[in-house]
Scaffold this motif. Structure first.
Motif, PDB file in Angstrom:
ATOM      1  N   ARG A  36     -30.254  -7.745  29.909  1.00  0.00           N
ATOM      2  CA  ARG A  36     -29.960  -6.413  29.009  1.00  0.00           C
ATOM      3  C   ARG A  36     -30.891  -6.634  27.772  1.00  0.00           C
ATOM      4  NH1 ARG A  36     -24.239  -5.413  30.748  1.00  0.00           N
ATOM      5  NH2 ARG A  36     -24.653  -4.525  32.902  1.00  0.00           N
ATOM      6  N   GLU A  38     -31.886  -4.190  25.446  1.00  0.00           N
ATOM      7  CA  GLU A  38     -31.878  -3.260  24.613  1.00  0.00           C
ATOM      8  C   GLU A  38     -30.761  -3.269  23.490  1.00  0.00           C
ATOM      9  OE1 GLU A  38     -30.339  -0.522  27.774  1.00  0.00           O
ATOM     10  OE2 GLU A  38     -32.003   0.616  27.665  1.00  0.00           O
ATOM     11  N   LEU A  41     -27.729  -0.548  22.227  1.00  0.00           N
ATOM     12  CA  LEU A  41     -27.510   0.635  23.418  1.00  0.00           C
ATOM     13  C   LEU A  41     -26.889   0.133  24.265  1.00  0.00           C
ATOM     14  CD1 LEU A  41     -31.442   1.988  23.362  1.00  0.00           C
ATOM     15  CD2 LEU A  41     -29.207   3.043  22.266  1.00  0.00           C
ATOM     16  N   SER A  42     -26.936  -1.135  24.915  1.00  0.00           N
ATOM     17  CA  SER A  42     -25.923  -1.773  25.937  1.00  0.00           C
ATOM     18  C   SER A  42     -24.530  -1.688  25.520  1.00  0.00           C
ATOM     19  CB  SER A  42     -26.394  -3.007  26.631  1.00  0.00           C
ATOM     20  OG  SER A  42     -26.341  -4.033  25.575  1.00  0.00           O
ATOM     21  N   GLU A 110     -27.692 -10.770  27.632  1.00  0.00           N
ATOM     22  CA  GLU A 110     -27.546  -9.631  26.781  1.00  0.00           C
ATOM     23  C   GLU A 110     -28.103  -9.931  25.320  1.00  0.00           C
ATOM     24  OE1 GLU A 110     -24.357  -6.659  27.734  1.00  0.00           O
ATOM     25  OE2 GLU A 110     -23.523  -8.423  28.415  1.00  0.00           O
ATOM     26  N   ASP A 112     -27.057  -7.960  22.884  1.00  0.00           N
ATOM     27  CA  ASP A 112     -26.172  -7.543  22.224  1.00  0.00           C
ATOM     28  C   ASP A 112     -25.149  -8.774  22.032  1.00  0.00           C
ATOM     29  OD1 ASP A 112     -27.210  -4.980  21.856  1.00  0.00           O
ATOM     30  OD2 ASP A 112     -25.415  -3.999  23.077  1.00  0.00           O
TER      31      ASP A 112
END
Length: 137
Positions: A36, A38, A41-42, A110, A112
């Motif tokens: 992921r 983004e 956003l995630s 991720e 994030d």
């Protein structure tokens, strides 16, 4: 005294955190490699899709709070007292861990997580500076 305590606990703490990141909290091996990329956003999608505030707090705040102790690494490695050096070193390490999660399929790579974990290190670095200033007085 505080620095000695930190030096003793950071290695087992790191091992515990690695356990959580690969095996703990009900982890299982994914069928596919998942990434992921983004930023933010995630996490927003995760919050929107999660019913339980407990899950949101554990995942989102946990990704910050659990990494605060690494902001104190300058106590062991003087070259990491500088924020740039600390963040560069930490981000390199956490990207490797996220990549290992991806390649072993024992987690998701991720962006994030990298952002939230790094923010935790930054908060830890700020706390470390505060403590050092109080100890110097």
């Amino acid at each position: 005294m505080l620095k000695k305590f930190y030096k003793i606990l950071i290695v087992p703490y790191t091992l515990f955190l690695l356990y959580l990141m690969f095996l703990g909290m009900g982890r299982y091996q994914y069928d596919d490699n998942v990434v992921r990329l983004e930023p933010i956003l995630s996490t927003i999608k995760f919050i929107e899709g999660t019913i339980s505030w407990k899950d949101i707090i554990i995942i989102v705040l946990g990704n910050i709070v659990m990494f605060i102790p690494f902001g104190f690494l300058g106590w062991i490695f003087p070259q990491l007292k500088d924020l740039k050096s600390l963040l560069f070193t930490f981000m390199s390490a956490i990207i490797i861990v996220e990549a290992l999660q991806y390649f072993t399929r024992m987690g998701i790579f991720e962006v994030d997580d990298v952002i939230l974990n790094t923010f935790g290190v930054y908060l830890g670095w700020l706390m470390c500076k505060q403590i050092e200033n109080k100890l110097a007085v």
